[in-house]
Design a protein around this motif. Sequence first.
Motif, PDB file in Angstrom:
ATOM      1  N   VAL A 106      35.865 -52.235  68.731  1.00 22.79           N
ATOM      2  CA  VAL A 106      36.356 -51.775  70.037  1.00 22.79           C
ATOM      3  C   VAL A 106      37.282 -52.831  70.632  1.00 22.79           C
ATOM      4  CG1 VAL A 106      35.654 -51.121  72.375  1.00 22.79           C
ATOM      5  CG2 VAL A 106      34.284 -50.380  70.406  1.00 22.79           C
ATOM      6  N   ASN A 107      36.935 -54.085  70.432  1.00 20.41           N
ATOM      7  CA  ASN A 107      37.761 -55.192  70.921  1.00 20.41           C
ATOM      8  C   ASN A 107      39.160 -55.120  70.305  1.00 20.41           C
ATOM      9  OD1 ASN A 107      37.603 -57.936  72.442  1.00 20.41           O
ATOM     10  ND2 ASN A 107      38.568 -58.438  70.502  1.00 20.41           N
ATOM     11  N   ASP A 108      39.235 -54.880  68.992  1.00 21.11           N
ATOM     12  CA  ASP A 108      40.523 -54.798  68.310  1.00 21.11           C
ATOM     13  C   ASP A 108      41.396 -53.696  68.904  1.00 21.11           C
ATOM     14  OD1 ASP A 108      39.773 -56.806  66.549  1.00 21.11           O
ATOM     15  OD2 ASP A 108      38.985 -55.413  65.057  1.00 21.11           O
ATOM     16  N   VAL A 109      40.806 -52.522  69.107  1.00 21.50           N
ATOM     17  CA  VAL A 109      41.575 -51.375  69.587  1.00 21.50           C
ATOM     18  C   VAL A 109      42.057 -51.601  71.014  1.00 21.50           C
ATOM     19  CG1 VAL A 109      41.506 -48.894  70.061  1.00 21.50           C
ATOM     20  CG2 VAL A 109      40.352 -49.807  68.041  1.00 21.50           C
ATOM     21  N   PHE A 110      41.196 -52.162  71.853  1.00 19.08           N
ATOM     22  CA  PHE A 110      41.595 -52.456  73.233  1.00 19.08           C
ATOM     23  C   PHE A 110      42.775 -53.421  73.258  1.00 19.08           C
ATOM     24  CE2 PHE A 110      38.004 -50.567  75.551  1.00 19.08           C
ATOM     25  CZ  PHE A 110      38.611 -50.285  76.763  1.00 19.08           C
ATOM     26  N   LEU A 111      42.674 -54.511  72.513  1.00 17.65           N
ATOM     27  CA  LEU A 111      43.736 -55.526  72.534  1.00 17.65           C
ATOM     28  C   LEU A 111      45.036 -54.977  71.948  1.00 17.65           C
ATOM     29  CD1 LEU A 111      41.804 -58.789  71.552  1.00 17.65           C
ATOM     30  CD2 LEU A 111      42.469 -57.984  73.826  1.00 17.65           C
ATOM     31  N   GLU A 112      44.935 -54.142  70.912  1.00 18.32           N
ATOM     32  CA  GLU A 112      46.134 -53.535  70.343  1.00 18.32           C
ATOM     33  C   GLU A 112      46.796 -52.591  71.339  1.00 18.32           C
ATOM     34  OE1 GLU A 112      45.062 -51.669  66.699  1.00 18.32           O
ATOM     35  OE2 GLU A 112      44.687 -53.550  65.634  1.00 18.32           O
ATOM     36  N   GLN A 113      45.977 -51.836  72.078  1.00 26.10           N
ATOM     37  CA  GLN A 113      46.522 -50.922  73.080  1.00 26.10           C
ATOM     38  C   GLN A 113      47.171 -51.694  74.225  1.00 26.10           C
ATOM     39  OE1 GLN A 113      47.408 -48.055  73.239  1.00 26.10           O
ATOM     40  NE2 GLN A 113      47.048 -47.028  75.183  1.00 26.10           N
ATOM     41  N   VAL A 132      39.784 -52.561  82.738  1.00 26.30           N
ATOM     42  CA  VAL A 132      38.616 -51.918  82.125  1.00 26.30           C
ATOM     43  C   VAL A 132      38.075 -52.786  80.989  1.00 26.30           C
ATOM     44  CG1 VAL A 132      37.801 -49.888  80.883  1.00 26.30           C
ATOM     45  CG2 VAL A 132      39.405 -49.626  82.773  1.00 26.30           C
ATOM     46  N   TYR A 133      38.982 -53.369  80.210  1.00 21.54           N
ATOM     47  CA  TYR A 133      38.570 -54.265  79.115  1.00 21.54           C
ATOM     48  C   TYR A 133      37.750 -55.434  79.665  1.00 21.54           C
ATOM     49  CZ  TYR A 133      39.078 -57.891  75.516  1.00 21.54           C
ATOM     50  OH  TYR A 133      38.843 -58.889  74.599  1.00 21.54           O
ATOM     51  N   ASN A 134      38.230 -56.047  80.738  1.00 24.10           N
ATOM     52  CA  ASN A 134      37.507 -57.176  81.337  1.00 24.10           C
ATOM     53  C   ASN A 134      36.150 -56.741  81.883  1.00 24.10           C
ATOM     54  OD1 ASN A 134      39.625 -58.922  80.774  1.00 24.10           O
ATOM     55  ND2 ASN A 134      40.607 -58.627  82.758  1.00 24.10           N
TER      56      ASN A 134
END
Length: 331
Positions: A106-113, A132-134
């Motif tokens: 999930v971390n990978d997808v968030f950062l890529e987005q 939202v990520y934070n």
Amino acid sequence: MNTTVNILCYKWKTLSNGEHPLMIRVCKDGKKKYQSLGVSVNPVYWDFKKNRPKANCPNKEYINKIIADKENDFTEQIVQLKSERKQFTVNRLIEKSTKKVQPKTVNDVFLEQIQRLTDENRHGYMLSTKQVYNSLMEFNKHLDIYFPDIDVAWLRRYETWLRKKGIAENTIGIRFRTLRAIYNLAIEDNIAKTEHYPFKSYKVSKLHQETAKRAISKEEIKRIIGYSSKNKFMNFPIDLFAFTYYMGGINFVDIAYLTRDNIVDSRLVYTRLKTGKLIKLPLQLQAIELIEKYSKTNSPYLFPILSTFHKTGMSRVTHSPRRYVCSMVSQ
């Protein structure tokens, strides 16, 4: 015509070690397509009648597992395509069956987005996604998890945590809609599977609270527009409010980006930054007077909110029109 899928030892090709590659053959509409399974076998260990490795075949269990997995993949895709009544070719079937779910967190997808939105200069949406990520990082301590870990129970714990922090109902809804969008993106990119999708059961629509309509009367609008101050920094936001009123409620941010090019045949023509919708409005006399009051020959903009200093999307977000006006009023 029926679609058939068979595993065979491709004896028409011999590798340097004397083995033949195992292939999957797909037949449909009179067309055949072969795809390698990535393994090979010595023909003495292959039963060509049953198309299976013999009992004494080295790595028999491993080869049988590869065969079973591949046959299951193709069967699932055929059943799904037929249930959706979609036409498909042999190439399309192989393409769908060979797409593997990528092991991204999930971390990978968030950062890529977040990076994708930054590259596309969609900085407002990027900042919202980053917020939202934070929030999720604070809640879960990390996001080195896979999407199946985000189940209904996990979502309920996150909702409870947000409520304990005193987050407003509609803000909670925004955060869940953003998380749902990330999950949908993961499914589209073949990172997550639809069978794990938790938002079929967990309804984000419930996270919405009707707010009281905030409107002012025409008399109050006239009082604001008619207000005059010796402080020019106080008059500027009032004039912007008046321009919004005269021009059909034009969004504040859209005002900031207006240039002379947006004036066409005595009409204001612009595209809404938020929705991309083209707007065409006749220019009211009072609006023209305000444009002439603030437009400068050395600036491309109609109003002194942005300038050539704001070269990037991020600088426009950081030095947003609202912040700019507020700083002027505070002076």
